[in-house]
Design a protein around this motif. Structure first.
Motif, PDB file in Angstrom:
ATOM      1  N   PRO A 109      -7.865  84.067 -19.818  1.00 16.30           N
ATOM      2  CA  PRO A 109      -6.670  83.363 -19.432  1.00 16.30           C
ATOM      3  C   PRO A 109      -5.780  82.984 -20.785  1.00 16.30           C
ATOM      4  O   PRO A 109      -4.724  82.868 -20.480  1.00 16.30           O
ATOM      5  CB  PRO A 109      -7.253  82.146 -18.727  1.00 16.30           C
ATOM      6  CG  PRO A 109      -8.480  82.004 -19.180  1.00 16.30           C
ATOM      7  CD  PRO A 109      -9.170  83.232 -19.532  1.00 16.30           C
ATOM      8  N   ASN A 110      -6.440  82.691 -21.760  1.00 18.57           N
ATOM      9  CA  ASN A 110      -5.633  82.317 -22.954  1.00 18.57           C
ATOM     10  C   ASN A 110      -6.607  82.499 -24.216  1.00 18.57           C
ATOM     11  O   ASN A 110      -7.841  82.633 -24.237  1.00 18.57           O
ATOM     12  CB  ASN A 110      -5.067  81.145 -23.062  1.00 18.57           C
ATOM     13  CG  ASN A 110      -5.924  79.822 -22.886  1.00 18.57           C
ATOM     14  OD1 ASN A 110      -6.579  79.660 -23.758  1.00 18.57           O
ATOM     15  ND2 ASN A 110      -5.745  78.978 -21.765  1.00 18.57           N
ATOM     16  N   SER A 111      -6.094  82.243 -25.371  1.00 16.31           N
ATOM     17  CA  SER A 111      -6.878  82.715 -26.538  1.00 16.31           C
ATOM     18  C   SER A 111      -7.862  81.569 -26.882  1.00 16.31           C
ATOM     19  O   SER A 111      -8.649  81.677 -27.498  1.00 16.31           O
ATOM     20  CB  SER A 111      -5.806  82.732 -27.886  1.00 16.31           C
ATOM     21  OG  SER A 111      -5.084  81.641 -27.955  1.00 16.31           O
ATOM     22  N   SER A 112      -7.946  80.548 -26.326  1.00 17.73           N
ATOM     23  CA  SER A 112      -8.798  79.378 -26.341  1.00 17.73           C
ATOM     24  C   SER A 112     -10.205  79.694 -25.617  1.00 17.73           C
ATOM     25  O   SER A 112     -11.318  79.295 -26.049  1.00 17.73           O
ATOM     26  CB  SER A 112      -8.337  78.102 -25.909  1.00 17.73           C
ATOM     27  OG  SER A 112      -7.303  77.424 -26.894  1.00 17.73           O
ATOM     28  N   TYR A 113     -10.029  80.511 -24.564  1.00 16.16           N
ATOM     29  CA  TYR A 113     -11.230  80.845 -23.708  1.00 16.16           C
ATOM     30  C   TYR A 113     -11.483  82.271 -23.977  1.00 16.16           C
ATOM     31  O   TYR A 113     -10.767  83.036 -23.001  1.00 16.16           O
ATOM     32  CB  TYR A 113     -10.921  80.362 -22.315  1.00 16.16           C
ATOM     33  CG  TYR A 113     -10.798  78.678 -21.874  1.00 16.16           C
ATOM     34  CD1 TYR A 113     -11.833  78.054 -21.823  1.00 16.16           C
ATOM     35  CD2 TYR A 113      -9.443  78.398 -22.160  1.00 16.16           C
ATOM     36  CE1 TYR A 113     -11.675  76.803 -21.712  1.00 16.16           C
ATOM     37  CE2 TYR A 113      -9.233  76.741 -22.146  1.00 16.16           C
ATOM     38  CZ  TYR A 113     -10.353  76.078 -21.845  1.00 16.16           C
ATOM     39  OH  TYR A 113     -10.402  74.800 -21.663  1.00 16.16           O
ATOM     40  N   LEU A 114     -12.516  82.719 -24.663  1.00 16.65           N
ATOM     41  CA  LEU A 114     -12.930  84.198 -24.793  1.00 16.65           C
ATOM     42  C   LEU A 114     -14.240  84.135 -24.401  1.00 16.65           C
ATOM     43  O   LEU A 114     -14.725  85.443 -24.634  1.00 16.65           O
ATOM     44  CB  LEU A 114     -12.599  84.334 -26.306  1.00 16.65           C
ATOM     45  CG  LEU A 114     -11.387  84.526 -26.713  1.00 16.65           C
ATOM     46  CD1 LEU A 114     -11.193  84.606 -28.250  1.00 16.65           C
ATOM     47  CD2 LEU A 114     -10.149  85.302 -26.165  1.00 16.65           C
ATOM     48  N   VAL A 115     -14.928  83.423 -23.712  1.00 16.70           N
ATOM     49  CA  VAL A 115     -16.414  83.554 -23.224  1.00 16.70           C
ATOM     50  C   VAL A 115     -16.287  83.361 -21.569  1.00 16.70           C
ATOM     51  O   VAL A 115     -15.759  82.399 -21.232  1.00 16.70           O
ATOM     52  CB  VAL A 115     -17.145  82.549 -23.984  1.00 16.70           C
ATOM     53  CG1 VAL A 115     -18.450  82.888 -23.280  1.00 16.70           C
ATOM     54  CG2 VAL A 115     -17.051  82.597 -25.450  1.00 16.70           C
TER      55      VAL A 115
END
Length: 155
Positions: A24-30
Motif C-alpha cells: 500500500p505504501n513504502s512504509s508497509y513492505l511486509v
C-alpha cells in the motif's frame, strides 16, 4: 479502461484482495499472505502470525532487527529484502528464502530450510549455525566474511 488502485491497509486493517501485488505504501513492505495484513517489520509480522503462515517481504525492505522465530513459518523475500541482524530459529519446519542478511542465522530446531540467501557474517563466527538441529537444509546460499566458517553444525 480504469486504472487499478492499490488498497491501503495498515496492521489493524486487513486487505480486501486475496493477494496484493504491490504494498500500500513504502512504509508497509511486509505482508502476512494468509491474513492479508501489512506490517512495517518482519518482527511485527512474526509476532502476530500463526503457525503455518507465509510472510512475504517486498523489495526495498532494509531494516536493522534481530528475529526470534518461535512459530512454524515461511518467510520469503520477493526480491532483495535485507535484514541487518541475527535470526534465531526456534520452531520446527521454518523456511527462510531469498534474503540478504548482514548478521547470521542460528537454528535450534528441526526441519529448517534456508534457501537462496546471501549472508554477510562480519563480526560473527558463522553465517549459519545449527545447534542440536536436525534435518537442516541449506540450499543455494552464500556466506561471506565469517570468522570461523560459513556453515557449522553443533551436535
Amino acid at each position: 479502461m480504469k486504472k487499478a488502485r492499490a488498497p491501503t491497509a495498515t496492521p489493524t486493517q486487513k486487505a480486501t484482495a486475496t493477494f496484493l501485488l504491490a504494498p500500500p505504501n513504502s512504509s508497509y513492505l511486509v505482508l502476512n499472505k494468509d491474513t492479508q495484513t501489512w506490517y512495517r517489520t518482519i518482527g511485527e509480522a512474526v509476532k502476530e502470525a500463526e503457525n503455518n503462515n507465509t510472510i512475504l517481504v517486498y523489495p526495498g525492505y532494509d531494516v536493522e532487527e534481530s528475529l526470534s522465530i518461535t512459530k512454524t513459518l515461511k518467510i520469503e523475500s520477493l526480491g532483495n529484502a535485507t535484514i541487518r541482524g541475527c535470526i534465531a530459529v526456534k520452531a520446527k519446519n521454518v523456511e527462510i528464502n531469498g534474503f540478504r542478511i548482514y548478521g547470521c542465522i542460528n537454528v535450534y530446531s528441526v526441519g529448517c530450510t534456508i534457501k537462496d540467501c546471501s549472508i554477510y557474517a562480519s563480526g560473527q563466527n558463522y553465517g549459519i549455525r545449527g545447534y542440536h538441529a536436525s534435518n537442516l537444509t541449506v540450499d543455494s546460499c552464500e556466506v561471506y566474511d565469517a570468522h570461523s566458517g560459513g556453515i557449522s553444525v553443533y551436535r
